[in-house]
Structure formats: C-alpha cells, structure tokens
Enzyme design. Sequence first.
Site, short mmCIF file in Angstrom:
data_model
loop_
_atom_site.label_atom_id
_atom_site.label_comp_id
_atom_site.label_asym_id
_atom_site.label_seq_id
_atom_site.Cartn_x
_atom_site.Cartn_y
_atom_site.Cartn_z
N GLU A 23 0.87 -1.17 0.00
CA GLU A 23 0.00 0.00 0.00
C GLU A 23 0.91 1.21 0.00
OE1 GLU A 23 -3.19 0.00 -0.43
OE2 GLU A 23 -3.38 -2.19 -0.30
N HIS A 179 -7.58 -3.54 0.18
CA HIS A 179 -6.66 -2.41 0.28
C HIS A 179 -5.94 -2.39 1.62
CE1 HIS A 179 -8.56 -1.43 -3.40
NE2 HIS A 179 -9.68 -1.04 -2.84
N ASP A 184 -4.85 -8.46 1.21
CA ASP A 184 -4.70 -8.67 -0.23
C ASP A 184 -3.60 -9.68 -0.54
OD1 ASP A 184 -6.74 -6.89 -0.57
OD2 ASP A 184 -5.55 -5.33 -1.55
#
Length: 211
Positions: A23, A179, A184
């Site tokens: 991220e 996210h 993920d």
Amino acid sequence: MSANPPLLSQRFRGYFPVVIDVETAGFNAGTDALLELAAVTVKMDEDGILHPDQTFHYHIDPFEGANLEPAALEFNGIDPNCALRGAIEESEAMKDLCKGIRKAQKNADCQRSVIVAHNATFDQSFVNAATERCNIKRTPFHPFVSFDTTSLAGLTLGQTVLVKACRTAGIEFDQNEAHSALYDAQKTTELFCYMVNRYKALGGWPLESGE
C-alpha cells in the site's frame, strides 16, 4: 505417497515464489511513500500441492522527502501520521523481509526468490525502489522476473480483478478488508495456489517425460 516427493525447487526452475502486496502514497515508486508491505511464502506438500506458508507484515513510515498523494491516502484509508499504526522505518522493514525470505528460500533449496503479485509490475517497482533506497545489496528477489496473478487469472478464470478472480475460484473475499496489504497478500496467495494446483489437477503438471 510418492517415493520421490515433489519439490518446490523443481516446480518453478529454482525460483521461490513470494506473494507481495504493498500500500503506497501514490503510483510513482521513486517519489511516493511505501506505507505497508506484506509478503507470504508458499510450501509444497508431499503430493505436489501448493499451500500458503509464512507471513511477513510491516507498517512503514514514509521515507524522508517522500511524496504523499491525498487521493492515494483517501483510497487506502491510511493515515501515515497515526502512531497506532506501529510503523517502523523503511530500512528496518526491508532488511527484516530480505533476511526472512533468504532463510525461507534456502530452506526450500531454491536459488532466487520471485515476486508474485496482482498487477506485479506495481508492487515489484516499489520493492525495488525501497531496496535501492535502503542500500540493500543482498536482496533475494529477482530484479525484473515476476509472476503476475492478473495474467494467470485472466487465463485460468476469465477474470483480472482480484476480488472477482477469488470469488470465481470459490475463495471468500471481503470487500471491506480490501486495500490492506496483509489481506490482499493473503488472498492473492490463496488465488495463486488455487491456480497452480488446478493446473496440476487438470493434468498440466508434471510434464510428460521428455517434454
């Protein structure tokens, strides 16, 4: 049980797959902050079936001078200044990751680690940029080879979006958890294992002798 159990080191020509998700505070790996990184290794059982194995997860402080795009932060919901994140310096995270992956790679008798990711070019670019910023010389990861689960899912499942590919494969996916690099990465690992194992189940692997 096979007298000669299949080995992970023989499945991907010596590569050790490591599923990565990041991220970030933007799309530019050279200027935008890496804020969260998760990595999941895989293991192969005696029947040649791939499973998720070890997990590495880091919340990361923006490197000095890093760009923070407001739109990116709004999208992933990360507040870089929140002390509750438990963030550590980028160099600490990358050194710990590389050390752990090198050990796992060695235990699997593989020569090099390969990044597996959904839209792999993006995640690989941020890993490479962070590795360079932290002046890490002994990175286990191949600098440009990657396995992109986007392409694999398009081929095997007719889907390219992670959530849709997972659901088509029968893998539960909570959109509210998306996210998060950890979530993920875990789901991408499940998807990667599913696709590799499905190919084997359909007779695509191992190759016939002489091929």
